[in-house]
Design a protein around this motif. Structure first.
Motif, PDB file in Angstrom:
ATOM      1  N   UNK A 193       0.825  -1.210  -0.024  1.00 42.38           N
ATOM      2  CA  UNK A 193       0.035   0.118  -0.003  1.00 42.38           C
ATOM      3  C   UNK A 193       0.842   1.318   0.196  1.00 42.38           C
ATOM      4  N   UNK A 194       2.023   1.264   0.743  1.00 38.93           N
ATOM      5  CA  UNK A 194       2.692   2.401   0.721  1.00 38.93           C
ATOM      6  C   UNK A 194       3.426   2.739  -0.689  1.00 38.93           C
ATOM      7  N   UNK A 195       3.692   1.648  -1.337  1.00 39.32           N
ATOM      8  CA  UNK A 195       4.279   1.792  -2.916  1.00 39.32           C
ATOM      9  C   UNK A 195       3.273   2.435  -3.457  1.00 39.32           C
ATOM     10  N   UNK A 196       1.963   1.757  -3.746  1.00 35.95           N
ATOM     11  CA  UNK A 196       0.847   2.274  -4.360  1.00 35.95           C
ATOM     12  C   UNK A 196       0.651   4.057  -4.021  1.00 35.95           C
ATOM     13  N   UNK A 198       2.813   6.157  -3.060  1.00 41.35           N
ATOM     14  CA  UNK A 198       3.946   7.000  -3.258  1.00 41.35           C
ATOM     15  C   UNK A 198       3.786   6.976  -5.082  1.00 41.35           C
ATOM     16  N   UNK A 199       3.429   6.026  -5.519  1.00 47.79           N
ATOM     17  CA  UNK A 199       3.240   6.285  -7.050  1.00 47.79           C
ATOM     18  C   UNK A 199       2.158   7.155  -7.416  1.00 47.79           C
ATOM     19  N   UNK A 200       1.094   7.058  -6.859  1.00 43.16           N
ATOM     20  CA  UNK A 200      -0.049   7.736  -6.939  1.00 43.16           C
ATOM     21  C   UNK A 200       0.339   9.206  -6.852  1.00 43.16           C
ATOM     22  N   UNK A 202       2.977  10.740  -6.710  1.00 46.26           N
ATOM     23  CA  UNK A 202       4.073  11.207  -7.714  1.00 46.26           C
ATOM     24  C   UNK A 202       3.378  11.788  -8.943  1.00 46.26           C
ATOM     25  N   UNK A 203       2.425  10.846  -9.453  1.00 45.49           N
ATOM     26  CA  UNK A 203       1.756  10.988 -10.626  1.00 45.49           C
ATOM     27  C   UNK A 203       0.741  12.291 -10.499  1.00 45.49           C
ATOM     28  N   UNK A 204       0.003  12.560  -9.283  1.00 44.44           N
ATOM     29  CA  UNK A 204      -0.780  13.667  -9.047  1.00 44.44           C
ATOM     30  C   UNK A 204       0.151  14.992  -8.920  1.00 44.44           C
ATOM     31  N   UNK A 205       1.464  14.924  -8.429  1.00 46.56           N
ATOM     32  CA  UNK A 205       2.309  15.956  -8.146  1.00 46.56           C
ATOM     33  C   UNK A 205       2.708  16.249  -9.825  1.00 46.56           C
ATOM     34  N   UNK A 206       2.912  15.280 -10.563  1.00 45.57           N
ATOM     35  CA  UNK A 206       3.437  15.526 -11.909  1.00 45.57           C
ATOM     36  C   UNK A 206       2.228  16.333 -12.618  1.00 45.57           C
ATOM     37  N   UNK A 207       0.860  15.958 -12.471  1.00 49.45           N
ATOM     38  CA  UNK A 207      -0.001  16.495 -13.073  1.00 49.45           C
ATOM     39  C   UNK A 207      -0.321  18.062 -12.756  1.00 49.45           C
ATOM     40  N   UNK A 208      -0.042  18.108 -11.284  1.00 47.89           N
ATOM     41  CA  UNK A 208      -0.048  19.630 -10.788  1.00 47.89           C
ATOM     42  C   UNK A 208       0.955  20.658 -11.278  1.00 47.89           C
ATOM     43  N   UNK A 209       2.047  19.795 -11.873  1.00 45.31           N
ATOM     44  CA  UNK A 209       3.091  20.680 -12.222  1.00 45.31           C
ATOM     45  C   UNK A 209       3.105  20.860 -13.574  1.00 45.31           C
ATOM     46  N   UNK A 210       2.048  20.429 -14.498  1.00 46.38           N
ATOM     47  CA  UNK A 210       2.246  20.774 -15.910  1.00 46.38           C
ATOM     48  C   UNK A 210       1.755  22.026 -16.323  1.00 46.38           C
TER      49      UNK A 210
END
Length: 210
Positions: A193-196, A198-200, A202-210
């Protein structure tokens, strides 16, 4: 005020969406984001009452089209009453299920047709689609075993479907992920669950930074 970010979390039964959403809510709040976490069907009083009808274990005779229409009705009220106001206030909205659930469950697994179910839902949601969808991918047998092992989780009508139904749900989701790869991001939900989480994040942060 800048419009918020609409993020939906999708996946078959037992994918671990609820746990990770709570972790994401806390993690995003810690970096100064205002977050509204909600679920479908539900999130508000009217939609929660529709949820009780849809997922009631005694309602096994429910017709597939009736099911699809009830989901769309709950979705519309939830959107108007909770999601849209939160987005207008600049919140990050984390929603446990949205239109892709209807496309995978009723459109594909029930055999109603994804196009037909999409048209029903387009009437309900208008032009509002998620900015990002995280698809928690898990094999049906793994997800269903998790539910059995988790005594506190509600067992609903969909959990009682045959394994073949849940296999179709996963197939439907993966087809959607391929078709809408610019919006849907697949995450291996069989990981810890911790891996899921962290990956989630990271992908949200990437979207925020677009």
């Amino acid at each position: 005020m800048k419009r918020g970010l609409f993020i939906t979390i999708e996946g078959p039964e037992g994918a671990g969406k609820t746990s990770v959403i709570q972790m994401l809510k806390q993690g995003l709040a810690e970096i100064g984001q205002t977050v509204t976490a909600t679920r479908e069907p539900g999130g508000i009083s009217i939609s929660e009452q529709i949820r009780e009808v849809i997922l009631n274990k005694d309602h096994t005779s429910m017709d597939g089209r009736t099911e699809a229409l009830l989901y769309a009705a709950a979705r519309r009220q939830h959107l108007v009453e909770k999601i849209m106001p939160a987005l207008q206030e600049g919140h990050i909205v984390l929603c446990d299920r949205f239109i892709d659930s209807s496309l995978a469950y009723q459109g594909y697994a029930r055999g109603l047709g994804m196009k037909e179910v999409y048209e029903i839902n387009q009437f309900a949601i208008g032009e509002l689609m998620p900015d990002l969808t995280l698809l928690f991918d898990v094999r049906p047998e793994v997800g269903l075993n998790r539910i059995k092992a988790h005594g506190e989780r509600e067992v609903n009508r969909l959990d009682l479907e045959a394994l073949s139904f849940h296999e179709k749900v996963r197939e439907g989701y993966l087809q959607l992920a391929e078709q809408f790869s610019e919006r849907i991001s697949v995450i291996n939900a069989e990981a810890e669950v911790e891996t899921v989480y962290r990956e989630s994040l990271n992908r949200i942060m990437a979207k925020m930074n677009e």
